[in-house]
Write an enzyme that holds these catalytic residues in place. Structure first.
Site, PDB file in Angstrom:
ATOM      1  N   GLY A   1       4.154  -6.280  -3.333  1.00  0.00           N
ATOM      2  CA  GLY A   1       3.395  -6.469  -2.093  1.00  0.00           C
ATOM      3  C   GLY A   1       3.474  -7.843  -1.450  1.00  0.00           C
ATOM      4  O   GLY A   1       3.346  -7.967  -0.237  1.00  0.00           O
TER       5      GLY A   1
ATOM      6  N   ASP B   1      -8.059  -7.811  -5.404  1.00  0.00           N
ATOM      7  CA  ASP B   1      -9.014  -6.703  -5.300  1.00  0.00           C
ATOM      8  C   ASP B   1     -10.043  -6.887  -6.429  1.00  0.00           C
ATOM      9  O   ASP B   1     -11.031  -7.592  -6.259  1.00  0.00           O
ATOM     10  CB  ASP B   1      -8.211  -5.403  -5.416  1.00  0.00           C
ATOM     11  CG  ASP B   1      -9.034  -4.154  -5.214  1.00  0.00           C
ATOM     12  OD1 ASP B   1     -10.164  -4.266  -4.733  1.00  0.00           O
ATOM     13  OD2 ASP B   1      -8.553  -3.049  -5.535  1.00  0.00           O
TER      14      ASP B   1
ATOM     15  N   LYS C   1     -10.880  -9.299  -1.429  1.00  0.00           N
ATOM     16  CA  LYS C   1     -12.029  -8.404  -1.196  1.00  0.00           C
ATOM     17  C   LYS C   1     -13.145  -8.887  -2.111  1.00  0.00           C
ATOM     18  O   LYS C   1     -13.268  -8.413  -3.242  1.00  0.00           O
ATOM     19  CB  LYS C   1     -11.656  -6.964  -1.569  1.00  0.00           C
ATOM     20  CG  LYS C   1     -10.546  -6.329  -0.736  1.00  0.00           C
ATOM     21  CD  LYS C   1     -10.252  -4.920  -1.261  1.00  0.00           C
ATOM     22  CE  LYS C   1      -9.183  -4.219  -0.467  1.00  0.00           C
ATOM     23  NZ  LYS C   1      -8.772  -2.924  -1.076  1.00  0.00           N
TER      24      LYS C   1
ATOM     25  N   ARG D   1       4.852  -0.971   4.321  1.00  0.00           N
ATOM     26  CA  ARG D   1       5.139  -2.384   4.022  1.00  0.00           C
ATOM     27  C   ARG D   1       5.777  -3.109   5.198  1.00  0.00           C
ATOM     28  O   ARG D   1       5.655  -4.323   5.328  1.00  0.00           O
ATOM     29  CB  ARG D   1       6.087  -2.492   2.816  1.00  0.00           C
ATOM     30  CG  ARG D   1       5.501  -2.015   1.504  1.00  0.00           C
ATOM     31  CD  ARG D   1       6.358  -2.508   0.344  1.00  0.00           C
ATOM     32  NE  ARG D   1       6.115  -1.772  -0.891  1.00  0.00           N
ATOM     33  CZ  ARG D   1       5.141  -2.043  -1.748  1.00  0.00           C
ATOM     34  NH1 ARG D   1       4.281  -3.002  -1.482  1.00  0.00           N
ATOM     35  NH2 ARG D   1       4.988  -1.337  -2.851  1.00  0.00           N
TER      36      ARG D   1
HETATM   37  P1  IMP Z   1      -6.337  -6.293  -8.603  1.00  0.00           P
HETATM   38  O1  IMP Z   1      -5.561  -6.508  -9.864  1.00  0.00           O
HETATM   39  O2  IMP Z   1      -7.405  -5.251  -8.752  1.00  0.00           O
HETATM   40  O3  IMP Z   1      -6.871  -7.568  -7.985  1.00  0.00           O
HETATM   41  O4  IMP Z   1      -5.337  -5.602  -7.583  1.00  0.00           O
HETATM   42  C1  IMP Z   1      -4.325  -6.286  -6.975  1.00  0.00           C
HETATM   43  C2  IMP Z   1      -3.219  -5.332  -6.563  1.00  0.00           C
HETATM   44  O5  IMP Z   1      -3.706  -4.030  -6.190  1.00  0.00           O
HETATM   45  C3  IMP Z   1      -2.557  -5.880  -5.323  1.00  0.00           C
HETATM   46  O6  IMP Z   1      -1.502  -6.754  -5.663  1.00  0.00           O
HETATM   47  C4  IMP Z   1      -2.085  -4.634  -4.619  1.00  0.00           C
HETATM   48  O7  IMP Z   1      -0.800  -4.271  -5.079  1.00  0.00           O
HETATM   49  C5  IMP Z   1      -3.070  -3.562  -5.022  1.00  0.00           C
HETATM   50  N1  IMP Z   1      -4.093  -3.356  -3.957  1.00  0.00           N
HETATM   51  C6  IMP Z   1      -5.408  -3.669  -4.043  1.00  0.00           C
HETATM   52  N2  IMP Z   1      -6.059  -3.344  -2.905  1.00  0.00           N
HETATM   53  C7  IMP Z   1      -5.107  -2.846  -2.065  1.00  0.00           C
HETATM   54  C8  IMP Z   1      -5.164  -2.358  -0.695  1.00  0.00           C
HETATM   55  O8  IMP Z   1      -6.215  -2.330  -0.019  1.00  0.00           O
HETATM   56  N3  IMP Z   1      -3.983  -1.934  -0.182  1.00  0.00           N
HETATM   57  C9  IMP Z   1      -2.800  -1.959  -0.872  1.00  0.00           C
HETATM   58  N4  IMP Z   1      -2.717  -2.405  -2.150  1.00  0.00           N
HETATM   59  C10 IMP Z   1      -3.853  -2.848  -2.735  1.00  0.00           C
END
Ligand code: IMP
Length: 176
Positions: free
Chosen positions: A45, A103, A131, A165
Site C-alpha cells: 500500500g 489502523d 485512524k 490503488r
Molecule cells: P494495522 O496493522 O491494523 O495498523 O493495519 C495496517 C494495514 O491494514 C495497512 O497497511 C493497510 O494495508 C491495511 N488497512 C487498514 N485500514 C485500511 C483501509 O481503510 N483501507 C485499505 N487498507 C487498510
C-alpha cells in the site's frame, strides 16, 4: 464510484495529498538532509506515498522495500509476522519507515520492534493516514499526513480487494 460491490466517495483530493506530502518532505529534509536516510516502504500500500515522499526529500537518500506477511493464528496465540525483502544493512542507519495507513497499529508495532533489534541510529515513522479511533497497539507516529475516522478508504496506493490503488484521490466508503 463503485469498486467490486461497494460504493466510495471522495475524501481527500490529490491536491491536498500533494500539499501535505511536500510539507512532510520539507520537514524530513530539515531533519535528515546530510544523514543519507534509508526510506523503508512497506509493501504494497505505501509504494505510491513513498515514491512521492522521497522525491519531496531534498538530499541524498536510499530506499528499500519490505513485505510483511501475517498469519492469523488463534486468538490466544495472536499474529505471527515475517519480514521479507529487507536486504540492507540497518546498523547505524537513519531509518524513515513509510506506511500507508495505521489502523490497529499491529503492523508497525511489530515492525518497529523488529527494526530496533537491528541497531539503527534512529527510527522515524511516517504514515499517510491514521485512524486514532481504531488504534490498539502503542505506536508513536512522527509524521501523519491525515487523521481520519475509522472507515475503510481506498486510493493513492490503498486497495479494496486488489482494486483502487491507482486512484489519485483518497476515497471513503459511502454510507448507503
Ligand atoms: P494495522 O496493522 O491494523 O495498523 O493495519 C495496517 C494495514 O491494514 C495497512 O497497511 C493497510 O494495508 C491495511 N488497512 C487498514 N485500514 C485500511 C483501509 O481503510 N483501507 C485499505 N487498507 C487498510
Amino acid at each position: 464510484m463503485q469498486i467490486h460491490d461497494l460504493h466510495f466517495k471522495q475524501m481527500i483530493s490529490a491536491e491536498q495529498i500533494h500539499e501535505r506530502v511536500q510539507a512532510i518532505g520539507a520537514a524530513l529534509t530539515t531533519q535528515y538532509k546530510d544523514k543519507n536516510p534509508l526510506f523503508i516502504s512497506i509493501l504494497s500500500g505505501a509504494f505510491v506515498f513513498a515514491s512521492d515522499l522521497m522525491r519531496a526529500f531534498d538530499g541524498h537518500c536510499e530506499v528499500g522495500f519490505v513485505k510483511l506477511s501475517s498469519y492469523k493464528g488463534t486468538r490466544s496465540s495472536g499474529d505471527v509476522q515475517t519480514v521479507m525483502g529487507l536486504e540492507k544493512e540497518l546498523n547505524g542507519r537513519h531509518l524513515i519507515i513509510v506506511e500507508d495507513i495505521v489502523d490497529t497499529g499491529r503492523t508497525l508495532h511489530f515492525f518497529t520492534n523488529y527494526l530496533r533489534e537491528q541497531s539503527p541510529e534512529s527510527i522515524c515513522i511516517v504514515s499517510l493516514l491514521s485512524k486514532p479511533d481504531a488504534l490498539q497497539f502503542p505506536i508513536e507516529i512522527d509524521y501523519t499526513g491525515f487523521e481520519i475516522p475509522d472507515k475503510f478508504v481506498v486510493g493513492y496506493g490503498l486497495d479494496y480487494n486488489g482494486l483502487g490503488r491507482n486512484l489519485p484521490d483518497l476515497l471513503v466508503l459511502a454510507d448507503v
